[in-house]
Design an enzyme around this catalytic site. Structure first.
Site, PDB file in Angstrom:
ATOM      1  N   LYS A  76       0.864  -1.178   0.000  1.00  0.00           N
ATOM      2  CA  LYS A  76       0.000   0.000   0.000  1.00  0.00           C
ATOM      3  C   LYS A  76       0.900   1.228   0.000  1.00  0.00           C
ATOM      4  CE  LYS A  76      -3.815   2.114   2.691  1.00  0.00           C
ATOM      5  NZ  LYS A  76      -4.680   1.979   3.887  1.00  0.00           N
ATOM      6  N   SER A 151      -9.636   2.095   3.041  1.00  0.00           N
ATOM      7  CA  SER A 151      -8.726   2.884   2.223  1.00  0.00           C
ATOM      8  C   SER A 151      -7.701   2.038   1.464  1.00  0.00           C
ATOM      9  CB  SER A 151      -7.969   3.891   3.098  1.00  0.00           C
ATOM     10  OG  SER A 151      -7.147   3.193   4.032  1.00  0.00           O
ATOM     11  N   SER A 175     -10.066  -0.408   7.095  1.00  0.00           N
ATOM     12  CA  SER A 175      -9.436  -0.200   5.790  1.00  0.00           C
ATOM     13  C   SER A 175      -8.770  -1.428   5.178  1.00  0.00           C
ATOM     14  CB  SER A 175      -8.411   0.931   5.863  1.00  0.00           C
ATOM     15  OG  SER A 175      -9.072   2.169   5.915  1.00  0.00           O
TER      16      SER A 175
END
Lengths: 484, 486
Positions: A76, A151, A175
Site C-alpha cells: 500500500k 482505504s 481499511s
C-alpha cells in the site's frame, strides 16, 4: 501461477518449475494488462521488481530461501519505500521519494518478497471507497463501476484481480477488512502493536495498524508472519516474541465458540449480505463450532467516537505537511502564512481537509473535554464490551460491511453515509483487537460478501485457523472476477 | 499625588538543556556547533512515517532533578503534543508534557543580596518540571530575503523548570536563577552554558499594590540568556508596568521580548492572537512510567547536594551561611575547598575558606580560569594556610608565597619560603636589632610619637617591617616597639 496459493508458488520455486524472475514478469504483465481496468497501482517498479526477483532466485539456488522468497507482492502506498515514490494517495506527496524503508518494507525485503509496486489508496488512508485518491479511484475487479472499498482498496483490488497474490494494507477503521470483503479476498488486521508503524505514514496513530491481504487465510498467515514483530523504533510496538501465524491453521473447529453480537444482526444490514453472512455462520456450525449470542451495547457509539479520535490525531499528524521540507509547496505565495495555507489547500483533498477541520475543532480550547475526553471514555467502554463478550466465546462473527460494493460516485456527496459503511469494523480498531474478513458468498449483482471474525488480543493464529478451516470446506475464496 | 507602594511578583520558567549524548526522541547527536542540519536525522526533520522513541537518559536526568529539589517524581507522566505551525518546528507540534509532568513540587533555598552588603534567606517553591523537545532555528541572515532552517537543535532534550510566583524583586529572581543554574550543573544534568542556550529564562512579571491579595496582570519576558539581562529586563518591565498603571493604563497579558541594546522590553504578541495549542496526549508514546526502583537507584547515585554540604560547612567548620553558600556554588569549588581543608586541618577551615573565596577566586577570575585548572593546587594552598597558622609567615608574606606558587616558582609553600628566605623572624634579639636601627634612622617620627601623634607609631612599625623585608612577626614588632618607646 500468480493465481495459485503461496504454498504452491513456493513449492514451484523450490522445484525450479518457475523462477522468481518469471513470476515477477508474469505479475508485471498482469499489471500492464489489468491495471488500466482497475487503477490499483500508483507506482509500478519494474526494474526494482526484476532486480529483487534475481536476488530471490540466487537465494533460492543456495537453499536459504524464506517462505516468501520470490513471491511477487505489492505495498500500500502508505508504506515508505526507499528510492520509490511514496504518495499516500495525495497530491501533497505526489513528488515524495522516501529516503528510507518502513519497518514492514525492510522485513519483507529481508524475507525475499518481490515488490512490484505501490497500490492506490484513499488519500492519507481516509476513506472507505478509494475515491479519495489524488490518482483517481480504484475500481472493483468484480464490477468496475463499483468501488473496491477503502482505504486499502488498491491492494485489495490488485489481489482480487490476481495481479499479485499478496499485498500489505493498513486498517484504521476497517481499511483492510472492508475492501477485502468488497473485493472477495481475505484480509487481516492484527492486534494493535503487532506490526510496526515505523515508516507507515500516520493517519490516526492510536488506531492505525498494518496487515495483510491474500487469496486465503493460509496466505495471509504467511504474509503476516513476515510483517509482524517488535520494532524498537515504534514505542507502541508490542514486545512479544515473533509468532508463526500458520501454527493453528490445522486446528479443527470442533468446540469453537462463536459469539454473534445481537447489535450487528439487528438492522442496517442489507438482505443479500445478511443471507451470505448467516449461511457462512451455518457452515461454521456444520464444521463443529457452536454459536452464542453476545452483546456489544456500546458498539453503536463507535462511529461517533472514531470520528472524534481519528480526526483529532490526524489533524496533528498531518501538520508536518507544510511545504517547508518536502512534499507540495505552492508555486506562488506572499508570506509564510500564505505559503502554508496555499500549499495545504492545494495539496490536500476534500476529505482530508474535512477531517483536519473536525480534528482541529474537537481539540480546541473549550471543546476538548466535551469531545476528545468523552470519546476516549467511550473507547474504554467499547473495549470493555468486547472483553465481556469474550468471556462467553472464543471469537466473534458478523458482517464486515452493511452492503456489497456500491457504485463509484454513489456516496461521494454524503460523507456520513460513507462513514456508516464502516459501522461493523470501527469498534475493533477502538478496542485494538485483531479481526479478519474472508469471502462468504455473493450478494446483489454477483458482488462478494465477506464475513468478519474478531478475536481477542493476540488471537490472530486462532482467527486465521478458523478461517482456514472454513476455506478448506468452501470455495468462495477461489472464485475470481471475470476478465482477470 | 500619593505614590502607591508597589509589590513586584515574579515567577520564572527556565529551560535547561539536558546533557545527554543524543536527542530526546531520536539517536542524532546534540553536540553544539555542527554544520546546519548535519545533526538532523529522519525523525528530527519529521519525514512521513517516522516515530519518536524516548531517550531514557533524559528521563534519568529529570529524576535526578526531582530528587535534588525534594519534589515528587511522578510514577506516571504523559507526553503531549503542543500543536502550532512554525518553519523550525518540523512536525507542526512540539512533544512536551502538559497535564501530567515528570516532576511536581520541590523547593530551593536562596541567599539574596540585600543591597547593603548583606544577604537574606529566601525560599522559592517550584510548581513543576517537565520534559520536552527543543525546536530548530530559523536563520534570517544570508538568505537574501528568504529564511534558512537549521534543525540541528530540533529534538534537543529540555527540562522546563517552572517556579511559583514567589519572587518579589529582580535580585530574588537572579538569585533563584543562579541557584538553579548551580544546581543543574551540580547534579550534572546540564552544562549550564548560557551563551549556547543551554539555560534560558522566561520571566513572568506583574505588579500589585502592596497588601492586595490577587496578582496583577502578568507579562512574560521570553528567552533571557544571561543573569544580567534577566535583571535588566525585569527592572525595566517593573518600571514600565508601574508607570503604565500610574498613568491610568491597564497591563494587558502579553509575551514580550527584551532588547539588550536598548534595555527595553516590547510586546511580541498579545493575548488576543494567542495560540490555541490543542494539547492532547501523544499517541506515538506510551505513558512514561517510572518505577520506585529506578528512583531509588538514581537517589543512591546522587552526589551530596549543595544545601546539605553548605549546612555541613556551617556546622562543622563554623563558616557563615554566605561563605558556605559561596563555596558550594559549584561542585568543583566545593571539592577544591574540601581537599584544601582535608590537608590543612579542620582548625584552619575558616582560613581555607578565605583563601579559596579571596585570593584564589580573584586570580582565577582575572586569568579566566576554572577552578579545576587552578595553577595552585588544593594541597599547595593548604600548605600555605598551615604556614600562616603556625606563624612561619605573615599574611603579607603569604600573598607573596601564593604568587610564587601561582607562577610555579616552587613545589610547595615550604619550598618557596625556604628558597626565598621568607620565614618569619620571631627571634626577639633580631627584631630588637631591627627596631634599634629604625629608631636611630627615624628620630623625627619618634619625636612626633612622643608628642602624642599615634600615626607616627604605625609609620615606625611599617619601617620595621620594611627593614625586615616583611619577615618580622608584626605582633612582636608592635610589642617590642611599644616597650622601647614607652
Amino acid at each position: 501461477m500468480i493465481d495459485s496459493s503461496l504454498k504452491d508458488i513456493a513449492a514451484a520455486l523450490r522445484a525450479k518449475t518457475v523462477s522468481a524472475v518469471e513470476l515477477a514478469t508474469d505479475s508485471l504483465a498482469r499489471i500492464e494488462a489489468g491495471n488500466p481496468k482497475v487503477n490499483a497501482f500508483i507506482t509500478v517498479d519494474k526494474e526494482g521488481a526484476l532486480a529483487a526477483a534475481r536476488d530471490a532466485d540466487a537465494r533460492l539456488a543456495t537453499g536459504s530461501a524464506a517462505p516468501l522468497t520470490g513471491i511477487p507482492m505489492a505495498h500500500k502506498d502508505v508504506f515508505c519505500t526507499e528510492g520509490v515514490l511514496t504518495t499516500c494517495g495525495s497530491k501533497m506527496l505526489a513528488n515524495f521519494t522516501s529516503p528510507y524503508d518502513a519497518h514492514v518494507v525492510t522485513l519483507l525485503k529481508q524475507a525475499g518478497a518481490v515488490m512490484v509496486g505501490k497500490t492506490n489508496m484513499d488519500e492519507f488512508a481516509m476513506g472507505s471507497s478509494n475515491e479519495n485518491s489524488h490518482f483517481g479511484p480504484t475500481r472493483n475487479p468484480w464490477n468496475t463501476d463499483t468501488v473496491p472499498g477503502g482505504s486499502s482498496g488498491g491492494s485489495a483490488a490488485a489481489v482480487a484481480a490476481r495481479l499479485v497474490p499478496i499485498a500489505t494494507g493498513t486498517d484504521t477503521g476497517g481499511s483492510i477488512r472492508q475492501p477485502a470483503s468488497l473485493c472477495g479476498i481475505t484480509g487481516i488486521k492484527p492486534t494493535y502493536g503487532t506490526v510496526s508503524r515505523y515508516g507507515m505514514i500516520a493517519y490516526a496513530s492510536s488506531l492505525d495498524q498494518g496487515g495483510a491481504f491474500g487469496y486465503s487465510a493460509e496466505d495471509c498467515a504467511l504474509l503476516l508472519s513476515a510483517m509482524a514483530g517488535h520494532d524498537p523504533r515504534d514505542s507502541t510496538s508490542l514486545e512479544r516474541e515473533a509468532e508463526d501465524y500458520s501454527a493453528a491453521l490445522d486446528k479443527p473447529l470442533a468446540g469453537l465458540r462463536v459469539g454473534l453480537p445481537k447489535e450487528f444482526f439487528a438492522e442496517g444490514m442489507s438482505d443479500d449480505v445478511r443471507a451470505a453472512v448467516e449461511a457462512a455462520i451455518a457452515e461454521y456450525r456444520r464444521l463443529g463450532a457452536t454459536t452464542v449470542e453476545v452483546s456489544l451495547p456500546n458498539a453503536r457509539l463507535a462511529i461517533p467516537a472514531y470520528y472524534v479520535i481519528a480526526p483529532a490525531e490526524a489533524s496533528s499528524n498531518l501538520s508536518r505537511f507544510d511545504g517547508v521540507r518536502f512534499g507540495h509547496r505552492a508555486a506562488e505565495y506572499t508570506d509564510l502564512m500564505d505559503m502554508y495555507c496555499k500549499s495545504r489547500a492545494q495539496g490536500f483533498g476534500a476529505e482530508v481537509k474535512r477531517r483536519i477541520l473536525m480534528g482541529t475543532y474537537v481539540l480546541s480550547h473549550g471543546y476538548y473535554d466535551a469531545y476528545y475526553i468523552k470519546a476516549q471514555k467511550l473507547r474504554r467502554l467499547i473495549a470493555n464490551d468486547f472483553q465481556a463478550a469474550f468471556a462467553q466465546c472464543d471469537l466473534i462473527a458478523g458482517p464486515v460491511s452493511p452492503t456489497v460494493a456500491f457504485g463509484i460516485g454513489e456516496k461521494s456527496d454524503d460523507p456520513v453515509q460513507m462513514y456508516l459503511s464502516d459501522i461493523y469494523t470501527i469498534a475493533v480498531n477502538l478496542a485494538g483487537l485483531p479481526a479478519l474478513s474472508h469471502p462468504a458468498g455473493f450478494g446483489a449483482g454477483g458482488l462478494p460478501v465477506g464475513l468478519q471474525l474478531i478475536g481477542n488480543y493476540f488471537g490472530e493464529a486462532r482467527l486465521l485457523g478458523a478461517a482456514h478451516q472454513f476455506q478448506r470446506a468452501t470455495d468462495w475464496h477461489t472464485r475470481k472476477p471475470a476478465g482477470f | 499625588m500619593s505614590r502607591t507602594d508597589w509589590e513586584v511578583v515574579i515567577g520564572l520558567e527556565i529551560h535547561t538543556q539536558l546533557n545527554t549524548q543524543s536527542k530526546i526522541f531520536s539517536g542524532a547527536s546534540i553536540a553544539f556547533g555542527a554544520e546546519p542540519n548535519a545533526q538532523a536525522c529522519a525523525v528530527d526533520i519529521a519525514l512521513p512515517g517516522v516515530l519518536p522513541v524516548l531517550n531514557k537518559g533524559a528521563v534519568e536526568r529529570a529524576i535526578r532533578f526531582g530528587l535534588a529539589i525534594g519534589g515528587t517524581v511522578a510514577p506516571k507522566s504523559i507526553f503531549a503534543r503542543k500543536n502550532y505551525f512554525y518553519p523550525d518546528l518540523p512536525k507542526g507540534y512540539q512533544i512536551s508534557q502538559y497535564e501530567l509532568p515528570v516532576v511536581l513540587g520541590g523547593k530551593i533555598n536562596l541567599l539574596v543580596p540585600d543591597g547593603k552588603g548583606g544577604h537574606y534567606e529566601k525560599l522559592v517553591n517550584l510548581t513543576r518540571a517537565h520534559l520536552e523537545e527543543d525546536a530548530g532555528k530559523s536563520l534570517h541572515e544570508d538568505f537574501h530575503g528568504m529564511t534558512g532552517i537549521d534543525l540541528n537543535r530540533a529534538g534537543t532534550p529540555l527540562l522546563e523548570i517552572v517556579s511559583e510566583p514567589d519572587m518579589r524583586s529582580s535580585a530574588e529572581a537572579v538569585a533563584y536563577a543562579k541557584a538553579l543554574h548551580a544546581l543543574v550543573r551540580w547534579i550534572d544534568i546540564c552544562d549550564g552554558n548560557m551563551q549556547e542556550g543551554s539555560f534560558r529564562c522566561d520571566a513572568n512579571v506583574s505588579v500589585r499594590p502592596r497588601g492586595q491579595a490577587e496578582f496583577g496582570t502578568r507579562r512574560e519576558i521570553k528567552n533571557l540568556n544571561s543573569f544580567r539581562f534577566l535583571q535588566q529586563a525585569i527592572d525595566y518591565e517593573i518600571q514600565w508596568q508601574i508607570d503604565l498603571i500610574e498613568d491610568g493604563g491597564k497591563v494587558q497579558q502579553a509575551t514580550v521580548l527584551f532588547n539588550p541594546d536598548t534595555g527595553e522590553t516590547r510586546a511580541m504578541r498579545s493575548k488576543e492572537d494567542a495560540h490555541d495549542y490543542r494539547y492532547f496526549p501523544d499517541p506515538d508514546l506510551l505513558p512514561l512510567v517510572i518505577s520506585s526502583d529506578w528512583i531509588e537507584r538514581v537517589r543512591s547515585e546522587l552526589p551530596e547536594l549543595p544545601a546539605a554540604l553548605s549546612a555541613r560547612f556551617e556546622g562543622d567548620y563554623g563558616l557563615s551561611a554566605y561563605d558556605a553558600t559561596t563555596l558550594t556554588a559549584s561542585r568543583e569549588t566545593a571539592q577544591f575547598y574540601l581537599d584544601t581543608v582535608a590537608t590543612a586541618g579542620t582548625a584552619n577551615a575558616k582560613a581555607c575558606a578565605n583563601w579559596v573565596m579571596g585570593e584564589l577566586a580573584a586570580r582565577l577570575n582575572k586569568a579566566e580560569l576554572d577552578i579545576t585548572a587552578s595553577p595552585v593546587s588544593a594541597t599547595q594552598l593548604a600548605g600555605l594556610v598551615q604556614r600562616i597558622a603556625d606563624n612561619t609567615i605573615s599574611n603579607a608574606i603569604a600573598k607573596k608565597v601564593f604568587e610564587a606558587l601561582w607562577n610555579k616558582e616552587g613545589e610547595s609553600a615550604d619550598a618557596i619560603i625556604e628558597a626565598q628566605g621568607l620565614k618569619q623572624v620571631t627571634d626577639t634579639g633580631a627584631i630588637e636589632a631591627i627596631i634599634d636601627e629604625v629608631l636611630a634612622a627615624n628620630q623625627k617620627s619618634v619625636e612626633e610619637f612622643r608628642a602624642g601623634k599615634e600615626k607616627a607609631f604605625n609609620a615606625l612599625v611599617g619601617q620595621c617591617m620594611k627593614a625586615s623585608k616583611g619577615k618580622a612577626n608584626p605582633a612582636q614588632v608592635n610589642e617590642l616597639l611599644k616597650k622601647k618607646l614607652g
